[in-house]
Design a protein around this motif. Structure first.
Motif, PDB file in Angstrom:
ATOM      1  N   ASN A 181       0.809  -1.215   0.000  1.00  0.00           N
ATOM      2  CA  ASN A 181       0.000   0.000   0.000  1.00  0.00           C
ATOM      3  C   ASN A 181       0.843   1.266   0.000  1.00  0.00           C
ATOM      4  N   SER A 182       2.104   1.134  -0.332  1.00  0.00           N
ATOM      5  CA  SER A 182       3.000   2.282  -0.309  1.00  0.00           C
ATOM      6  C   SER A 182       2.816   3.163  -1.538  1.00  0.00           C
ATOM      7  N   PRO A 183       2.843   4.487  -1.367  1.00  0.00           N
ATOM      8  CA  PRO A 183       2.799   5.383  -2.528  1.00  0.00           C
ATOM      9  C   PRO A 183       4.062   5.297  -3.370  1.00  0.00           C
ATOM     10  N   ASP A 184       5.079   4.575  -2.882  1.00  0.00           N
ATOM     11  CA  ASP A 184       6.318   4.385  -3.625  1.00  0.00           C
ATOM     12  C   ASP A 184       6.376   3.022  -4.318  1.00  0.00           C
ATOM     13  N   VAL A 190       0.030   1.605 -10.396  1.00  0.00           N
ATOM     14  CA  VAL A 190      -0.664   1.073 -11.577  1.00  0.00           C
ATOM     15  C   VAL A 190      -2.116   0.757 -11.239  1.00  0.00           C
ATOM     16  N   GLU A 191      -2.321   0.077 -10.138  1.00  0.00           N
ATOM     17  CA  GLU A 191      -3.678  -0.295  -9.746  1.00  0.00           C
ATOM     18  C   GLU A 191      -4.535   0.928  -9.449  1.00  0.00           C
ATOM     19  N   GLN A 192      -3.943   1.938  -8.840  1.00  0.00           N
ATOM     20  CA  GLN A 192      -4.682   3.177  -8.588  1.00  0.00           C
ATOM     21  C   GLN A 192      -5.086   3.835  -9.900  1.00  0.00           C
ATOM     22  N   LYS A 193      -4.173   3.877 -10.851  1.00  0.00           N
ATOM     23  CA  LYS A 193      -4.465   4.524 -12.132  1.00  0.00           C
ATOM     24  C   LYS A 193      -5.545   3.752 -12.883  1.00  0.00           C
ATOM     25  N   LEU A 196      -8.946   4.534 -11.408  1.00  0.00           N
ATOM     26  CA  LEU A 196      -9.428   5.873 -11.765  1.00  0.00           C
ATOM     27  C   LEU A 196      -9.704   6.012 -13.255  1.00  0.00           C
ATOM     28  N   HIS A 197      -9.438   4.935 -14.015  1.00  0.00           N
ATOM     29  CA  HIS A 197      -9.646   4.919 -15.469  1.00  0.00           C
ATOM     30  C   HIS A 197      -8.865   6.039 -16.156  1.00  0.00           C
ATOM     31  N   GLU A 198      -7.650   6.284 -15.673  1.00  0.00           N
ATOM     32  CA  GLU A 198      -6.800   7.303 -16.263  1.00  0.00           C
ATOM     33  C   GLU A 198      -5.968   6.716 -17.404  1.00  0.00           C
ATOM     34  N   GLN A 199      -5.574   7.584 -18.312  1.00  0.00           N
ATOM     35  CA  GLN A 199      -4.771   7.155 -19.452  1.00  0.00           C
ATOM     36  C   GLN A 199      -3.353   6.826 -19.006  1.00  0.00           C
ATOM     37  N   PHE A 200      -2.855   5.686 -19.459  1.00  0.00           N
ATOM     38  CA  PHE A 200      -1.492   5.303 -19.129  1.00  0.00           C
ATOM     39  C   PHE A 200      -0.522   5.883 -20.151  1.00  0.00           C
ATOM     40  N   PRO A 201       0.685   6.205 -19.704  1.00  0.00           N
ATOM     41  CA  PRO A 201       1.719   6.577 -20.665  1.00  0.00           C
ATOM     42  C   PRO A 201       2.214   5.352 -21.416  1.00  0.00           C
ATOM     43  N   PHE A 223       3.981  -7.734 -15.245  1.00  0.00           N
ATOM     44  CA  PHE A 223       2.851  -7.161 -14.514  1.00  0.00           C
ATOM     45  C   PHE A 223       2.086  -6.183 -15.409  1.00  0.00           C
ATOM     46  N   LEU A 224       2.805  -5.337 -16.137  1.00  0.00           N
ATOM     47  CA  LEU A 224       2.148  -4.389 -17.040  1.00  0.00           C
ATOM     48  C   LEU A 224       1.483  -5.106 -18.210  1.00  0.00           C
ATOM     49  N   LYS A 225       2.175  -6.075 -18.782  1.00  0.00           N
ATOM     50  CA  LYS A 225       1.617  -6.786 -19.932  1.00  0.00           C
ATOM     51  C   LYS A 225       0.338  -7.537 -19.578  1.00  0.00           C
ATOM     52  N   GLN A 226       0.299  -8.109 -18.388  1.00  0.00           N
ATOM     53  CA  GLN A 226      -0.895  -8.828 -17.955  1.00  0.00           C
ATOM     54  C   GLN A 226      -2.102  -7.912 -17.849  1.00  0.00           C
ATOM     55  N   ARG A 227      -1.856  -6.622 -17.719  1.00  0.00           N
ATOM     56  CA  ARG A 227      -2.932  -5.627 -17.615  1.00  0.00           C
ATOM     57  C   ARG A 227      -3.109  -4.832 -18.904  1.00  0.00           C
ATOM     58  N   ASN A 228      -2.477  -5.309 -19.967  1.00  0.00           N
ATOM     59  CA  ASN A 228      -2.593  -4.700 -21.296  1.00  0.00           C
ATOM     60  C   ASN A 228      -2.168  -3.239 -21.309  1.00  0.00           C
ATOM     61  N   ILE A 229      -1.169  -2.924 -20.505  1.00  0.00           N
ATOM     62  CA  ILE A 229      -0.614  -1.574 -20.467  1.00  0.00           C
ATOM     63  C   ILE A 229       0.531  -1.519 -21.471  1.00  0.00           C
ATOM     64  N   PRO A 230       0.537  -0.519 -22.360  1.00  0.00           N
ATOM     65  CA  PRO A 230       1.524  -0.512 -23.455  1.00  0.00           C
ATOM     66  C   PRO A 230       2.962  -0.386 -22.955  1.00  0.00           C
ATOM     67  N   ILE A 231       3.807  -1.315 -23.370  1.00  0.00           N
ATOM     68  CA  ILE A 231       5.220  -1.268 -23.020  1.00  0.00           C
ATOM     69  C   ILE A 231       6.047  -1.925 -24.113  1.00  0.00           C
ATOM     70  N   THR A 232       7.147  -1.279 -24.455  1.00  0.00           N
ATOM     71  CA  THR A 232       8.162  -1.850 -25.333  1.00  0.00           C
ATOM     72  C   THR A 232       9.300  -2.315 -24.444  1.00  0.00           C
ATOM     73  N   ASP A 233       9.576  -3.599 -24.456  1.00  0.00           N
ATOM     74  CA  ASP A 233      10.603  -4.139 -23.557  1.00  0.00           C
ATOM     75  C   ASP A 233      11.696  -4.835 -24.352  1.00  0.00           C
ATOM     76  N   LYS A 234      12.918  -4.667 -23.875  1.00  0.00           N
ATOM     77  CA  LYS A 234      14.072  -5.303 -24.505  1.00  0.00           C
ATOM     78  C   LYS A 234      14.987  -5.831 -23.406  1.00  0.00           C
ATOM     79  N   PHE A 235      15.257  -7.122 -23.467  1.00  0.00           N
ATOM     80  CA  PHE A 235      16.185  -7.758 -22.534  1.00  0.00           C
ATOM     81  C   PHE A 235      17.297  -8.405 -23.351  1.00  0.00           C
TER      82      PHE A 235
END
Length: 267
Positions: A181-184, A190-193, A196-201, A223-235
């Motif tokens: 529950n930390s603000p950090d 992510v869950e808060q956003k 609130l149905h806010e637009q993700f970057p 975690f982001l991908k499971q929530r369909n939040i747009p991310i470009t990842d490279k490992f």
């Protein structure tokens, strides 16, 4: 590019602070840059890591050379060892950088855009965490990129935890004993956003497979991908080192929605 060193007073911290600023300058090499191009400039807030300061990106990467032909402003603030947080000991670095600094930039440099679609965050290590944290907790930035982001400062990464004492960590990471529950906590943000149905970057993440933060990066990206939040990842192969951050900085510049013009290379 013009390079400015700026001292300003932070009302959030009640102290003098420093930042470096890069601004595009019309020269004989950029004859097509007119007033329209140099107004309403896109801006990158470039965040430093735990052992660095606002000069690190300038001293340790090709940054200025890479963007010399691109009409973009770059802001390099100093966050000290704060984790871009409002600390428990009263130093409000989150308020300073996430809330107050964009207003200071608008006051000093009115040619820099205030539009969300032209404001971006990029950081490495602690700065990658800070970039994501500010992008998730405000609605002012449309893109956020991390290189070897320290996404999980809750105390389970033993290498990261060993860098400083527990007194330090308890001072900079709020509710570390109740991190869910930390603000950090980025996952909490992510869950808060989402609630609130806010637009993700749009997010970008790179991390080396030999980096001690690799598992934390992989976990948060999934975690982001499971929530369909747009991310470009490279490992790729790589360590927690400026060689790799400098290398993938150009990848970030190509990913951002700016008119990035790569330097000419004949070999």
């Amino acid at each position: 590019m013009a390079h400015l060193k700026v001292n300003y007073f932070s009302n959030a911290l009640l102290k003098d602070c420093q930042m470096d600023v890069l601004l595009p300058q019309k020269t004989s090499d950029t004859p097509n840059w007119n007033k329209e191009v140099l107004n309403d400039l896109p801006v990158i807030y470039l965040m430093h890591g735990m052992s660095d300061d606002n000069t690190a990106w300038l001293r340790k990467t090709r940054l200025e050379r890479l963007i010399k032909s691109t009409p973009v402003a770059v802001i390099l603030p100093n966050a000290d060892l704060s984790w871009y947080s409002d600390t428990s000991y009263g130093m409000n670095y989150y308020d300073d950088i996430a809330v107050e600094l964009p207003k200071v930039i608008q006051q000093f440099f009115p040619q820099i855009s205030t539009k969300r679609e032209k404001n971006f965050l990029v950081g490495t290590s602690m700065g990658g965490y800070g970039a994501y944290k500010i992008a998730l907790s405000t609605n002012n930035f449309s893109y956020a990129a991390s290189l070897s982001g320290a996404f999980n400062p809750r105390g389970t990464n033993k290498i990261l935890d060993s860098f400083r004492s527990q007194a330090y960590w308890n001072g900079v990471i709020n509710k570390r004993d109740d991190f869910a529950n930390s603000p950090d906590n980025l996952k909490h943000l992510v869950e808060q956003k989402m609630a609130l149905h806010e637009q993700f970057p749009n997010f970008y993440a790179w991390c080396g497979k030999q980096d001690f933060l690799y598992d934390d990066n992989l976990d948060f990206v999934n975690f982001l991908k499971q929530r369909n939040i747009p991310i470009t990842d490279k490992f790729t192969n790589g360590k927690h080192d400026w060689y790799y951050w400098d290398k993938f900085l150009e990848d970030v510049l190509e990913w951002l929605p700016i008119s990035y013009l790569p330097e000419e290379r004949l070999c």
